[in-house]
Write an enzyme that holds these catalytic residues in place. Structure first.
Site, short mmCIF file in Angstrom:
data_model
loop_
_atom_site.label_atom_id
_atom_site.label_comp_id
_atom_site.label_asym_id
_atom_site.label_seq_id
_atom_site.Cartn_x
_atom_site.Cartn_y
_atom_site.Cartn_z
N ASP A 22 -47.22 -23.10 -22.07
CA ASP A 22 -48.55 -23.71 -21.93
C ASP A 22 -48.73 -24.98 -22.75
OD1 ASP A 22 -48.53 -22.27 -24.30
OD2 ASP A 22 -50.22 -20.99 -23.78
N GLN B 242 -46.94 -18.57 -23.50
CA GLN B 242 -45.60 -18.48 -24.08
C GLN B 242 -45.32 -17.11 -24.69
OE1 GLN B 242 -45.84 -22.66 -26.16
NE2 GLN B 242 -43.71 -22.07 -25.97
N HIS B 243 -44.03 -16.85 -24.89
CA HIS B 243 -43.52 -15.77 -25.74
C HIS B 243 -43.59 -14.36 -25.13
CE1 HIS B 243 -43.75 -18.89 -28.72
NE2 HIS B 243 -45.06 -18.80 -28.85
#
Length: 459
Positions: free
Chosen positions: A226, A71-72
């Site tokens: 995830d 992520q991110h």
């Protein structure tokens, strides 16, 4: 047999699983490594994805595929679909000051996005880019997350076919950007402009069963972040809490309503529900440290721990070896309390390590409950969860039933479930293989003495 494939493009590697769409049974799998570091050329992910697909026997006989990913991360593209600079990963902390700036400038950001901005989140990385590399920031025509970019490439797009309007994402990954609202289901473009300095194309947010498109005739699902992928792979439903013991620890739950409190990341999940989450910095490495100190492996550490009584004779390890994120104590260090001639033994130290690790995660569960989460079942995953002592002591630390699923690539399995969902229109109901269900054996003394040693301001 209808086959579906799931991808987990994680920080360290790319894993691909090919499953029977009807049962979720593993048919074959592949894996390829990613480069180390906190910034990576996304092309390395694309190469690893192709390698992992090849190792998994290819996609020629596969009907649908979906990509789960870390992520991110910030992937910025110019108007020609070219990556402007290496992607900043979730664990790149250079945007910590930018996160503080955004929090000061936007005091209502938690209400607008469900989460307090931290250095992991994409918006903070865009603010860093605006301030540190203004020429690169000005070139940004589109912003994507790692799984968005890989899905786009898998569908045949890129510099040779730069359809930026073909970028897609899903609710779970969008909710970790700090410019998308889980409550409204919409981008908050003012937040994007505040971070980056100007507008940019953002991926279209797909629903859980939507297809992003096709790749050589193979249906491509929406993909997921995830943790949301893992929850889907586990078949988690409202009432379930997932505790993952990896290098870091995570505690997250499936809920039917969004959360918006500063102490909890109020993410969306991959099913249309929500996924409030907390992370701890100190997890399996706590056991690594104490096992090394005692000169034993993890199996022997567990055997030693079970020789001691619950509470380890009063010995308490507060395991903030690398500071801590939950609670937010970046400069804290680990401390061993309660050392007496009778408590300072190898078995007590081994048990104190496991109890301290689990108490830190139990504090995370408390924070979720304070945000309104109901916990009816706890799914314990990650490498350390397979240790019998960790399983047994978890049943004494947590006050809800503990279930330990069989080890597996649950992010990739969740992506495969999403692929099956996009293919058939129905969420698959695959069985979850379980290796342990320790009897509930809650021992309040463990957490009581841990709380008594709390760092001031930690609670």
């Amino acid at each position: 047999m209808t086959l579906v494939a799931g991808v987990d493009s994680s920080t360290q590697s790319c894993k691909v699983v090919v499953l029977d769409a009807a049962t979720g049974a593993l048919v074959r799998e592949g894996r390829a490594a990613h480069p180390a570091g906190t910034e990576v050329d996304p092309e390395a992910w694309w190469v690893a994805l192709q390698d992992a697909i090849a190792q998994a026997g290819g996609l020629d006989d596969v009907s649908a595929v979906s990509v789960g990913g870390q992520q991110h991360g910030m992937v910025v593209l110019d108007a020609g679909g070219r990556v402007i600079r290496p992607a900043l990963l979730w664990n790149d902390t250079r945007s910590a000051a930018a996160a503080e700036e955004l929090a000061r400038e936007l005091p209502d950001i938690v209400q607008r996005t469900g989460s307090y901005p931290v250095a992991s989140f994409t918006a903070t990385k865009l603010r860093w880019l605006r301030d540190a590399e203004p020429e690169n920031a000005e070139r940004v025509a589109a912003v994507a997350l790692p799984h968005d970019w890989l899905t786009w490439r898998l569908r045949g797009f890129g510099p040779e076919n730069p359809r930026l309007d073909a970028l897609t994402t899903d609710r779970s990954d969008a909710s970790g950007t700090s410019y998308w609202s889980p409550s409204s289901g919409e981008y908050d473009l003012e937040l994007l402009r505040t971070a980056l300095g100007h507008d940019a194309i953002l991926p279209r947010v797909l629903g859980p069963s939507d297809a992003s498109g096709k790749a050589n005739g193979v249906v491509v699902g929406a993909g997921a972040g995830d943790n949301a992928g893992a929850a889907l792979g586990l078949g988690a439903v409202p009432g379930d809490v997932v505790v993952s013991i990896g290098t870091s620890g995570t505690v997250f739950a499936v809920t039917t309503e969004p959360t918006a409190v500063p102490t909890v990341a109020g993410f969306a999940d991959a099913t249309g529900n929500f996924l409030p989450l907390l992370a701890t910095l100190n997890a399996a490495r706590v056991l690594d440290s104490i096992a090394g100190l005692l000169g034993v492996d993890h199996d022997e550490l567990g055997r030693l721990a079970l020789e001691a009584e619950p509470g380890a004779g009063g010995l308490v390890l507060q395991p903030y070896f690398e500071g801590e994120r939950t609670p937010n104590l970046p400069d804290a260090t680990a401390t061993l309390f309660g050392m007496t001639l009778s408590s300072t033994t190898r078995p007590s130290l081994a048990r104190a390590a496991i109890e301290g690790l689990l108490c830190g995660l139990a504090d995370g569960l408390d924070a979720l409950r304070a945000a309104g989460v109901t916990a009816e079942r706890l799914l314990l995953i990650g490498g350390a969860a397979q240790n019998p002592a960790v399983q047994s002591i978890a049943a004494q630390v947590f006050d809800v039933p503990v279930v330990v699923p069989e080890p597996g690539e649950y992010v990739a399995r969740g992506a495969a479930a999403q692929a099956a969902w996009a293919l058939t229109g129905e969420r698959p109901g695959w069985d979850l293989p379980v290796v342990a269900e320790p009897a509930v054996d809650y021992r309040p003394v463990i957490r009581e003495q841990y709380r008594a040693r709390a760092v001031p301001g930690a609670q």
